[in-house]
Design a protein around this motif. Structure first.
Motif: not given
Length: 138
Positions: A66-91
């Motif tokens: 898992t990954a986190f930004s300030a106040g939000f969860m993000k997709d980890s760079a190492s996860t295969h199944r993205k839960i926030f869509g294809p963008s690395a900037n989604a949160f």
């Protein structure tokens, strides 16, 4: 949580209550750089903090990357199944029972899913993930 007295109490990292429409509108405002309806709610520096990954690694509770930004969860760079869509900037955040909402600034997209029957999960279910996949398939 159905009691008004409980809804008005302070719960740290818990207690965000809203329907799918309200969540989608909130995340639409974030996906639009912090602005909606001609009103600015968050500045660009704050939005940058929301999109920037602060931590990324194996979550000791979920036991998944898992990954986190300030106040939000993000997709980890190492996860295969993205839960926030294809963008690395989604949160966004998953929620109790399988709810799921996020903002994708790159694609100007917001998503919110809530269900009328909670599941025994705090992560998005397969139905929610199929809906996310469908958004980006077109």
């Amino acid at each position: 949580m159905n009691k008004p007295a409980n809804r008005s109490r302070d719960f740290v990292s818990f207690g965000g209550i809203g329907n799918a429409s309200a969540l989608a509108k909130f995340y639409a405002m974030l996906a639009n750089g912090g602005e909606i309806g001609g009103h600015r709610f968050f500045g660009t520096d704050t939005i940058k903090l929301m999109t920037t990954t602060i931590s990324d690694g194996l979550d000791r509770v979920f036991e998944i990357p898992t990954a986190f930004s300030a106040g939000f969860m993000k997709d980890s760079a190492s996860t295969h199944r993205k839960i926030f869509g294809p963008s690395a900037n989604a949160f966004g955040h998953p929620g109790a029972g399988g709810s799921h909402a996020f903002a994708d600034l790159e694609n100007k997209t917001s998503f919110a899913y809530v269900m009328n029957q909670m599941e025994q999960s705090v992560l998005p279910n397969e139905k929610s993930l199929r809906l996310v996949d469908a958004i980006y398939a077109s």
